[in-house]
Design a protein around this motif. Structure first.
Motif, PDB file in Angstrom:
ATOM      1  N   LEU A  21       0.812  -1.210  -0.034  1.00 51.10           N
ATOM      2  CA  LEU A  21       0.022  -0.127  -0.098  1.00 51.10           C
ATOM      3  C   LEU A  21       0.786   1.320  -0.092  1.00 51.10           C
ATOM      4  N   VAL A  22       2.031   1.383   0.813  1.00 54.93           N
ATOM      5  CA  VAL A  22       2.827   2.530   0.944  1.00 54.93           C
ATOM      6  C   VAL A  22       3.440   2.633  -0.682  1.00 54.93           C
ATOM      7  N   MET A  23       3.869   1.424  -1.064  1.00 56.96           N
ATOM      8  CA  MET A  23       4.547   1.683  -2.448  1.00 56.96           C
ATOM      9  C   MET A  23       3.586   2.283  -3.460  1.00 56.96           C
ATOM     10  N   ALA A 280       2.097   5.336   9.751  1.00 57.64           N
ATOM     11  CA  ALA A 280       1.750   4.566   8.581  1.00 57.64           C
ATOM     12  C   ALA A 280       0.816   4.946   7.708  1.00 57.64           C
ATOM     13  N   PHE A 281      -0.612   5.595   8.282  1.00 61.09           N
ATOM     14  CA  PHE A 281      -1.627   6.033   7.752  1.00 61.09           C
ATOM     15  C   PHE A 281      -1.327   7.414   6.807  1.00 61.09           C
ATOM     16  N   ALA A 282      -0.401   8.237   7.722  1.00 66.71           N
ATOM     17  CA  ALA A 282       0.079   9.456   7.309  1.00 66.71           C
ATOM     18  C   ALA A 282       0.828   9.318   6.057  1.00 66.71           C
ATOM     19  N   ILE A 283       1.955   8.462   5.892  1.00 69.48           N
ATOM     20  CA  ILE A 283       2.646   8.165   4.895  1.00 69.48           C
ATOM     21  C   ILE A 283       1.857   7.694   3.865  1.00 69.48           C
ATOM     22  N   GLY A 284       0.906   6.976   3.923  1.00 73.40           N
ATOM     23  CA  GLY A 284       0.328   6.401   2.765  1.00 73.40           C
ATOM     24  C   GLY A 284      -0.796   7.488   2.160  1.00 73.40           C
ATOM     25  N   HIS A 285      -0.793   8.797   2.544  1.00 74.38           N
ATOM     26  CA  HIS A 285      -1.509   9.878   1.919  1.00 74.38           C
ATOM     27  C   HIS A 285      -0.474  10.819   1.450  1.00 74.38           C
ATOM     28  N   GLY A 286       0.673  10.532   1.098  1.00 72.64           N
ATOM     29  CA  GLY A 286       1.713  11.473   0.873  1.00 72.64           C
ATOM     30  C   GLY A 286       1.256  12.294  -0.452  1.00 72.64           C
ATOM     31  N   ALA A 287       0.184  11.787  -1.359  1.00 74.39           N
ATOM     32  CA  ALA A 287      -0.003  12.526  -2.562  1.00 74.39           C
ATOM     33  C   ALA A 287      -0.798  13.712  -2.249  1.00 74.39           C
ATOM     34  N   GLN A 288      -1.397  13.995  -1.155  1.00 76.66           N
ATOM     35  CA  GLN A 288      -2.050  15.108  -0.711  1.00 76.66           C
ATOM     36  C   GLN A 288      -0.996  16.384  -0.365  1.00 76.66           C
ATOM     37  N   GLY A 289       0.225  16.171  -0.173  1.00 79.06           N
ATOM     38  CA  GLY A 289       1.201  16.980   0.120  1.00 79.06           C
ATOM     39  C   GLY A 289       1.327  17.178   1.498  1.00 79.06           C
ATOM     40  N   VAL A 295      -2.621  16.459   8.170  1.00 79.48           N
ATOM     41  CA  VAL A 295      -4.027  16.534   8.694  1.00 79.48           C
ATOM     42  C   VAL A 295      -4.764  14.894   8.691  1.00 79.48           C
ATOM     43  N   THR A 296      -3.979  14.175   7.736  1.00 81.94           N
ATOM     44  CA  THR A 296      -4.397  12.689   7.661  1.00 81.94           C
ATOM     45  C   THR A 296      -3.686  12.123   8.750  1.00 81.94           C
ATOM     46  N   GLY A 297      -2.567  12.467   9.326  1.00 86.81           N
ATOM     47  CA  GLY A 297      -2.191  11.830  10.570  1.00 86.81           C
ATOM     48  C   GLY A 297      -2.949  12.289  11.910  1.00 86.81           C
ATOM     49  N   LEU A 298      -3.247  13.459  12.043  1.00 88.84           N
ATOM     50  CA  LEU A 298      -4.140  13.757  13.041  1.00 88.84           C
ATOM     51  C   LEU A 298      -5.424  13.022  12.845  1.00 88.84           C
TER      52      LEU A 298
END
Length: 339
Positions: A21-23, A280-289, A295-298
């Motif tokens: 998923l991270v990849m 891990a959840f925040a890294i998985g949403h790196g496309a959002q800048g 925000v995703t991490g919080l």
């Protein structure tokens, strides 16, 4: 006597799914950043072209040569023109969108963002190679339907893999936040609690986005805009299929497996695992800048806390779904911005 759960085997499959998923997330991020880099090169080429025009003596009268007037404008509008064509790929910030709207209201004739559906051959400081490159990018752009199908299938398959691993490893459902017979785990009370948590997290998510945008931290909305349907049927598929699959899979992985099952199987504090799953959840949403990662991490930690406190997978699935659905409906469906 039921067989003992094989938590190491389940953990191996879970970490494999997380790695894949991270990849995929990194690949999506590279795609968005690549489009942004292409736009920057177009700007640079346009500026070089403008400089070349200024360096070559013009034998005709400057007032009658349309190229002369065009070259004087190319240094400013070229950037705006590139953003028009790539705004779904690079993801403009809220501040950029508000600036575009404000310029459109005040002086549409001088607004480089004005008329987004203009003809590709319009004189905006672009040479033929830049126009051809822009058309090529448009030809390779994924359609909304293809993106929705890709997201639903990939995350759906990942979810099936985790459920299959849990079944083969004899992981008890209660370790994943599913306690049959408990209404606060799988009943209407759990759904009601999930709705309350989801609405509260949506409001907090929006306020966090506005705050980060005000401080100049990049928060890309390109992915959400690319997934936004253009038809009623598309909205039905998005709200009724794709978003439930996303919420179900991500909560199964990041909360039920990484927090619930790992805590039950390895005796680790669920709060420590909540921090791990949040990263891990925040890294998985790196496309959002960068702003999207924050925000995703919080949001991820808030969902992990809700899972630990409620012990219910259903609560966080409903909450996660509502956050995503409200964002799509409010911003892309109704066109409402918080600021």
């Amino acid at each position: 006597m039921p067989p003992a759960p094989q938590y190491p085997s389940f953990a191996a499959v879970t970490m494999l799914v997380l790695g894949l998923l991270v990849m995929l997330a990194r690949a999506s991020q590279a795609m968005f950043e690549g489009e942004e880099g292409t736009a920057s090169k177009s700007d640079e080429a346009a500026s070089d072209g403008a400089a070349s025009d200024e360096a070559v003596p013009d034998e005709t009268d400057a007032g009658s040569d349309p190229r002369s007037a065009q070259s004087t404008q190319s240094a400013v509008p070229a950037t705006g023109a590139a953003r028009i064509e790539d705004h779904r790929d690079t993801g403009p910030t809220r501040a950029e969108r508000r600036a575009r709207d404000a310029l459109g209201e005040e002086d549409a004739d001088q607004n480089p963002w004005h008329d987004e559906e203009r003809d590709a051959d319009s004189p905006w400081g672009e040479n033929e190679s830049e126009v051809d490159a822009r058309r090529a990018r448009a030809d390779f752009e994924f359609s909304t339907g293809a993106l929705l199908t890709n997201v639903a299938l990939s995350q759906g398959l990942f979810g099936v893999a985790i459920l299959g691993a849990a079944w083969l490893a004899d992981v008890p459902p209660v370790a994943l936040g599913v306690e049959v017979g408990d209404p606060w785990s799988v009943g209407l009370p759990a759904v009601g609690l999930g709705i309350v948590v989801g609405v509260a997290l949506y409001v907090a998510n929006e306020l966090s986005s506005v705050l980060l945008d005000a401080t100049g931290v990049e928060y890309s909305e390109g992915l959400r805009e690319a997934l936004a349907p253009d038809t009623l049927r598309g909205w039905v598929v998005l709200l009724g299929v794709v978003l439930p699959v996303i919420a179900g899979f991500e909560e199964l992985l990041f909360r039920a497996a990484l927090v619930g099952a790992f805590a039950a199987g390895f005796g680790v504090s669920p709060w420590i695992l909540a921090l791990f799953s949040t990263v891990a959840f925040a890294i998985g949403h790196g496309a959002q800048g960068p702003g999207g990662v924050v925000v995703t991490g919080l949001l991820g930690f808030a969902l992990a806390a809700a899972f630990v406190l409620s012990g219910s997978l259903l609560v966080v699935v409903v909450a996660h779904y509502l956050v995503n659905a409200l964002e799509f409906v409010v911003h892309e469906g109704l066109g409402i911005e918080w600021a």
